[in-house]
Every structure is written in C-alpha cells, then in structure tokens.
Design a protein around this motif. Structure first.
Motif, short mmCIF file in Angstrom:
data_model
loop_
_atom_site.label_atom_id
_atom_site.label_comp_id
_atom_site.label_asym_id
_atom_site.label_seq_id
_atom_site.Cartn_x
_atom_site.Cartn_y
_atom_site.Cartn_z
N PRO A 94 48.92 41.48 30.32
CA PRO A 94 48.81 42.56 29.35
C PRO A 94 47.65 42.34 28.38
O PRO A 94 47.39 41.20 27.97
CB PRO A 94 50.15 42.52 28.62
N ILE A 95 46.97 43.42 28.01
CA ILE A 95 45.80 43.29 27.14
C ILE A 95 46.18 43.14 25.67
O ILE A 95 45.37 42.68 24.87
CB ILE A 95 44.83 44.47 27.33
N VAL A 96 47.41 43.55 25.32
CA VAL A 96 47.91 43.40 23.94
C VAL A 96 49.39 43.04 23.99
O VAL A 96 50.03 43.20 25.03
CB VAL A 96 47.73 44.71 23.11
N PRO A 97 49.97 42.57 22.89
CA PRO A 97 51.41 42.35 22.84
C PRO A 97 52.18 43.67 23.00
O PRO A 97 51.63 44.76 22.77
CB PRO A 97 51.64 41.75 21.45
N PHE A 135 38.87 39.36 27.70
CA PHE A 135 38.08 38.18 27.34
C PHE A 135 37.50 37.48 28.57
O PHE A 135 37.15 36.31 28.51
CB PHE A 135 38.95 37.21 26.53
N ASP A 136 37.41 38.20 29.67
CA ASP A 136 36.76 37.63 30.86
C ASP A 136 35.31 37.29 30.53
O ASP A 136 34.69 37.90 29.65
CB ASP A 136 36.80 38.62 32.03
N HIS A 184 36.75 45.54 19.54
CA HIS A 184 38.03 45.32 18.87
C HIS A 184 38.63 46.62 18.33
O HIS A 184 39.76 46.61 17.82
CB HIS A 184 37.88 44.30 17.74
N HIS A 185 37.90 47.71 18.43
CA HIS A 185 38.41 48.99 17.93
C HIS A 185 38.96 49.86 19.05
O HIS A 185 39.68 50.83 18.77
CB HIS A 185 37.30 49.76 17.19
N ALA A 211 37.04 48.96 26.12
CA ALA A 211 36.57 47.60 26.39
C ALA A 211 36.95 47.17 27.80
O ALA A 211 36.17 46.52 28.49
CB ALA A 211 37.17 46.64 25.37
N ALA A 212 38.14 47.54 28.24
CA ALA A 212 38.59 47.17 29.59
C ALA A 212 37.82 47.95 30.65
O ALA A 212 37.51 47.41 31.72
CB ALA A 212 40.09 47.43 29.73
#
Length: 370
Positions: free
Chosen positions: A291-294, A327-328, A335-336, A341-342
C-alpha cells in the motif's frame, strides 16, 4: 452548487463495536436507510478481485451491506461485469469461479452473485447519456440496469490509467458490458494478435456482421464492418483477440464519468468507499503491491463525485509509505498527490471535473465524522 455531505469513520474498534458494526452505523448515519428498499432488487456493485490479488475488499464488507439492505426489506445481489482483458473474469463462468475462490458466495455474503452482462459479456442495455459529449448511448450490463436500487461498494486504490479507482471507476467502467468497455478504452474495435491466432474460425461463427475473415490460418477484422460487440474476444480459445487500449487517459476518465451517469440516473443510489490496502494499481491485476499510504477509513455518501474527492483528499493527506512504489529508485515523489506520483501520466481530476459538469454531483463536500 451546495456542498454534499460525505460521512467518514476510521478503522478503530472497541470491545463493543467491530468493523462490520461500525460500517452499519456509518450507513445509518449517512442516510442509506431512507431509501425505499421494500421488495426492491438492489444491485451491490463491487470488484471480486482477480485471482492472485489480495487487496480486494473481503466478502465480510459485502455481507454487511447486503444484510443492511435485507434489514430494510430489500433483495440484494452482488454484481460486476466481465472484463475486457484476458484473465480470470472474462466470462461469467470464470468470473463466478474467481468470485467463489476469493470468498464471495451466498454462504459468506448472505446474497447471490450475478454477473451483470451475462455469460459472454454481451447481455447489455443501451442507456442514453444526458449531456454526454463522448457517449450518446452507454452499453450497460442488463442485470445492473434491471435493479431497482443501485449501490456501489468500492475499494479505493491507485490505478495505472485513471490515477485512482473509486466510485466513478467502479460504476462507469465496472458496469459497462464488453462492448462498453471497448468504447471507453478506444474507438470500440478489437484487433487480432497474429502470433496467437491458429485460424480455428470460432470468431467468424459468432460475428453477426461478417467483419472477420480467415486467410493463411490467421484471422483479420474489417473495422468498417465491425460494430464492437466484443463477442469474438469472449469466444477466442487462444485469447488472440483483444482491444487496443489507445484512448488518452483524460478522455478515458471522461467516458467513465458519462457511463456512470447512465448507470445512476433515474433510480435511488448510494455509494460506499473503503480506503484500505491502497495498492498503487487496480484490483484487476493478478497481484497487489505494498500500500502507498496507511489505511484511512470508510466513507459513504449519496454523491459519488464528492465521495471520490473526499477519498482522494484523505489519501493525499496521509504520509507516503517509504516501503511502497512511491519510493522506488528513480521515482520522483510528489508529496501533494500520491496518485500522480505513482502514475505521472494520469490525471484523476479529469473524471471528477467532467462528472461535476454532467451534474453527477459536486467536488465540494462537508466531511461528517462519526
């Protein structure tokens, strides 16, 4: 337009309330019980997960929604339409096998599973799209349109073409028949992978328009005759016929919004999104990444546009998972906007902007926490 209310509950539990009970309370607070379910057929549209993927919503969530409908006198069923791509859900039999494999059965959910566009993905209804710029008549699975009440139960996650998959994606793309999915992804015409084709002629037998011919043991499709019904895709035993995924991501998102409008217009609808296991890619993948975030929580609203906007805002407010694809090596993390980003080539806002323009809802929302 006045702000829409989006109701939110986190995933914290107590000794007296588990997550399924908390979801029930969320549905109550959000007003789902005000819908007249009495003796009405209620379609619960969700994704059953491609075999190999473990990020899809567990059947327990579907059971809570189905039980809620039954408690209010309704007749719920879980539904999804067949896929355009080759995989574990390209026809109703494989699709049901995949659903059962992933735990969706009458015993686990309390209701039946009905594949919305039938055995081969061709059971469809042509539904006018009021105000549509790209789609005048959407091709929607028959069982979806036969329902009196429509409920979307979405796993909110990233998506490689649309930025994220939420309510609009679950409804618009998910409820399209095979021909409808082709119409959203391209001009609606399939092509032949010659290396896979063995010239068996199965495709020619199901083509009602004489668009497919066989020469030198290879099939070819005349796009001047082809109407994009998709029967040949479902019939090919070698998986040699496929759609060209050549529509721009922005136009794809706008078409999804127009298909969503076709599905929800003219009947009671309610929308639920669970923001957990936010994988970078769709549940159509036969795998899921970190997962990219919690995990965030559960959201519900009568407005699918406000719901998607609220979920996107909530995800983007979370810290990025340093162990995820964000973060690859070589990744340029924004960050926004975790979704951009993905998948930098996507523009998820385009779907919401177009949906708002169509009158599906508003991106302005009031978040009501319970």
């Amino acid at each position: 337009m006045e702000a829409s209310k989006v109701y939110f509950a986190d995933f914290r539990t107590t000794l007296t309330e588990n997550l399924q009970q908390k979801l029930w309370r969320l549905l109550d607070k959000a007003g789902m019980g005000t819908i007249d379910f009495d003796k009405k057929y209620a379609a619960i549209k969700m994704h059953f997960g491609e075999p190999g993927n473990l990020a899809f919503l567990r059947p327990n969530w579907a059971k809570t929604v189905a039980d809620y409908v039954k408690a209010h006198g309704g007749k719920p069923f879980l539904t999804d339409c067949n896929t355009l791509y080759v995989g574990g859900r390209k026809n109703a039999l494989d699709h049901l096998d995949s659903a059962y494999l992933n735990g969706f059965s009458p015993l686990s959910t309390g209701c039946h599973v009905i594949i919305g566009d039938g055995l081969k993905g061709t059971d469809e209804v042509y539904v006018p799209v009021e105000g549509g710029e790209y789609i005048k008549e959407a091709k929607i699975g028959t069982a979806v349109m036969d329902a009196d009440v429509f409920i979307s139960l979405s796993h909110f996650k990233g998506h490689e073409n649309t930025g994220f998959g939420g309510a609009l994606k679950n409804i618009g793309m998910g409820c399209g028949s095979r021909a409808g999915k082709m119409e959203m992804h391209n001009a609606g015409k399939p092509r032949v992978h010659e290396k896979r084709c063995v010239g068996c002629s199965m495709c020619t037998r199901v083509c009602a328009h004489g668009a497919i011919t066989i020469a030198d043991r290879k099939a070819s499709i005349d796009h001047n005759k082809c109407v994009g019904c998709g029967r040949c895709i479902g019939m090919c035993p070698q998986d040699a016929i496929a759609c060209d995924y050549d529509e721009s991501n922005i136009v794809l998102n706008r078409k999804i919004a127009e298909y969503t409008k076709a599905v929800v217009d003219g009947r009671p609808c309610f929308h639920i999104s669970l923001v957990l296991d936010v994988s970078p890619n769709c549940d159509c993948h036969a795998e899921n990444d970190v997962p990219i975030v919690p995990n965030v929580g559960m959201f519900a609203s009568f407005d699918p546009v406000a719901l998607d906007q609220a979920c996107a805002d909530a995800v983007n407010a979370m810290p990025a998972n340093p162990q995820s694809a964000l973060f690859d090596e070589g990744a340029e993390h924004d960050h926004h906007d975790h979704f951009h980003a993905a998948h930098p080539e996507t523009n998820w806002q385009s779907a919401l902007e177009h949906a708002e323009k169509l009158g599906l809802g508003t991106r302005t929302y009031e978040l009501v926490k319970i």
